[in-house]
Scaffold this active site. Structure first.
Site, PDB file in Angstrom:
ATOM      1  N   THR A 134       2.633  10.907   1.083  1.00 41.30           N
ATOM      2  CA  THR A 134       2.834  11.911   2.135  1.00 41.30           C
ATOM      3  C   THR A 134       2.521  11.288   3.494  1.00 41.30           C
ATOM      4  O   THR A 134       2.479  10.061   3.625  1.00 41.30           O
ATOM      5  CB  THR A 134       2.009  13.184   1.847  1.00 41.30           C
ATOM      6  OG1 THR A 134       2.407  14.217   2.745  1.00 41.30           O
ATOM      7  CG2 THR A 134       0.516  12.947   1.985  1.00 41.30           C
ATOM      8  N   ASN A 135       2.305  12.090   4.516  1.00 43.11           N
ATOM      9  CA  ASN A 135       1.983  11.560   5.842  1.00 43.11           C
ATOM     10  C   ASN A 135       1.000  12.500   6.543  1.00 43.11           C
ATOM     11  O   ASN A 135       0.594  13.507   5.971  1.00 43.11           O
ATOM     12  CB  ASN A 135       3.265  11.354   6.665  1.00 43.11           C
ATOM     13  CG  ASN A 135       4.029  12.647   6.823  1.00 43.11           C
ATOM     14  OD1 ASN A 135       3.572  13.570   7.485  1.00 43.11           O
ATOM     15  ND2 ASN A 135       5.194  12.727   6.187  1.00 43.11           N
TER      16      ASN A 135
END
Ligand code: C5P
Length: 401
Positions: free
Chosen positions: A212-213
């Protein structure tokens, strides 16, 4: 938030009218100025004297004062108000609002008001569930009226179900975070449909791990809330986030880029535009391991494949609809953003640079440059909600063309 705000409280003839007294008191205590408008039937349920005493303002019911002929101008009341709040709103008043009937002062005020309108329906559960009432509510929402949902519970009829007026405390809480309070003039976004993507996508590696980020979704949620406050119908396609759904926004939760692609395309089919705020993963594991990957080596290689570009896909089919993009850049910001503007067919792109202090992930402020085919306009460091308002202003100019 409510301090100094002008709330025009419309009371209609429902048994829940007694709650309007408490609501008026709560609004006053929160610092709002309140003027009350009642329908003639509302007077049967609660007296104008009670409402005038609590609001500290005369209550208007008729078009004019029968004693001295003083005209009650519905136009000036609508101009005075930051928000017309109709609570309780009966099935009858909602029906008349939906069909433009103007046979009392509250209705003429509604039809001429330029401020935001919020209604809290109150009626018997069968009346509430009736197709006619539901169709009227849907029509009003489409035209930009904000509806505070009726909770389920005991009703005056002795039945139990959906149709009660929301409690005064809940209405107050709603108004306190309602951006539409700052919206005097009717927006040309009202009634239009928009898709907003927000937050980070999650790409599964195995049942335990994912890629993810750092996106928290704050900017996208602020945009969705601002558009809804201007009366737009917003479908928020949200990746992972811990944020509450903004008032008046319909939210669809997704995890992966693939799910966001499907949901965004589906919602865009009958939308007037889309704002692509999400931080979508560019790559996803080529294969998702069905069981937890064991650690049995010093290194691990996961093969990734490109995800679909949601914005570019909407850009190909948008026609003359509005498409707004975001760009988060660390180098050659303007050049990169301009290239994305063209490649993805955005009408304008909102550039944030990670180099700017106060801009980027997790923080409540942002510093953006809005770029279109004609050039860029750099905005100062602002709260994310003010940035959302600037983006919505720019969207309004698009629809003025
Ligand atoms: O190419 P880049 O990711 O920098 O483009 C950013 C813009 O494109 C943002 O508006 C983002 O929401 C959108 N985007 C998308 N789908 C992707 C990648 C980016 O909608 N797969």
């Amino acid at each position: 938030m409510l301090k100094g705000k002008h709330i025009l409280l419309g009371v209609t003839g429902s048994i829940a009218a007694y709650k309007a007294a408490m609501l008026c008191r709560l609004l006053k205590t929160a610092g709002a100025e309140v003027k009350v408008l009642m329908t003639p039937t509302a007077k049967e349920f609660i007296t104008p004297l009670t409402m005038a005493t609590l609001s500290k303002n005369p209550v208007a019911v008729e078009f004019y004062n029968p004693e001295n002929g003083d005209w009650h101008s519905h136009i000036s009341m609508g101009e005075w108000a930051d928000c017309l709040l109709i609570a309780p709103a009966t099935a009858n008043t909602l029906a008349k609002m939906a069909h433009g009937v103007a046979d009392n002062l509250l209705l003429t005020t509604y039809l001429s008001a330029r401020c935001s309108t919020v209604v809290a329906p109150a009626m018997d559960c069968d009346m509430f569930a009736h197709e006619a009432t539901q169709a009227n509510i849907a029509l009003l929402k489409e035209r930009g009226v904000t509806v505070i949902d009726s909770p389920s519970g005991e009703l005056a009829s002795g039945l139990s179900g959906k149709g009660r007026m929301a409690e005064p405390e809940a209405i107050l809480r709603f108004l306190e975070s309602f951006p539409g309070l700052n919206q005097k003039k009717k927006s040309n976004l009202a009634g239009r449909r928009f898709v907003v993507t927000a937050g980070a996508t999650i790409e599964a590696i195995d049942p335990v791990r994912y890629i993810t980020n750092h996106s928290t979704g704050k900017m996208g949620y602020a945009v969705a809330g601002e558009l809804a406050a201007r009366g737009a119908r917003v479908t928020l396609i949200s990746g992972h986030t811990v944020l509450p759904t903004p008032a008046g926004v319909e939210r669809t939760d997704v995890a992966s880029a693939e799910e966001m692609y499907d949901a965004a395309r589906k919602a865009f089919a009958d939308a007037d535009g889309a704002v692509m705020c999400a931080a979508v993963a560019d790559y996803t594991p080529k294969e998702v391991s069905p069981s937890k990957i064991k650690k049995d080596g010093d290194t691990l290689t996961i093969e990734l494949r490109r995800t679909k570009d949601i914005a570019a896909s909407l850009g190909r089919e948008k026609g003359d609809r509005l498409l707004v993009g975001f760009a988060l850049e660390t180098d050659d910001e303007i050049v990169n953003a301009e290239e994305k503007l063209r490649r993805k067919n955005f009408d304008f792109i909102v550039l944030n640079s990670l180099r700017d202090k106060g801009a980027g992930f997790g923080v409540d402020t942002n510093k953006v440059t809005i770029i279109d085919a004609e050039g860029g306009k750099a905005l100062p460091l602002m709260s994310k909600s003010d940035t959302a308002a600037a983006i919505a202003d720019r969207m309004e100019s698009f629809f003025e063309r």
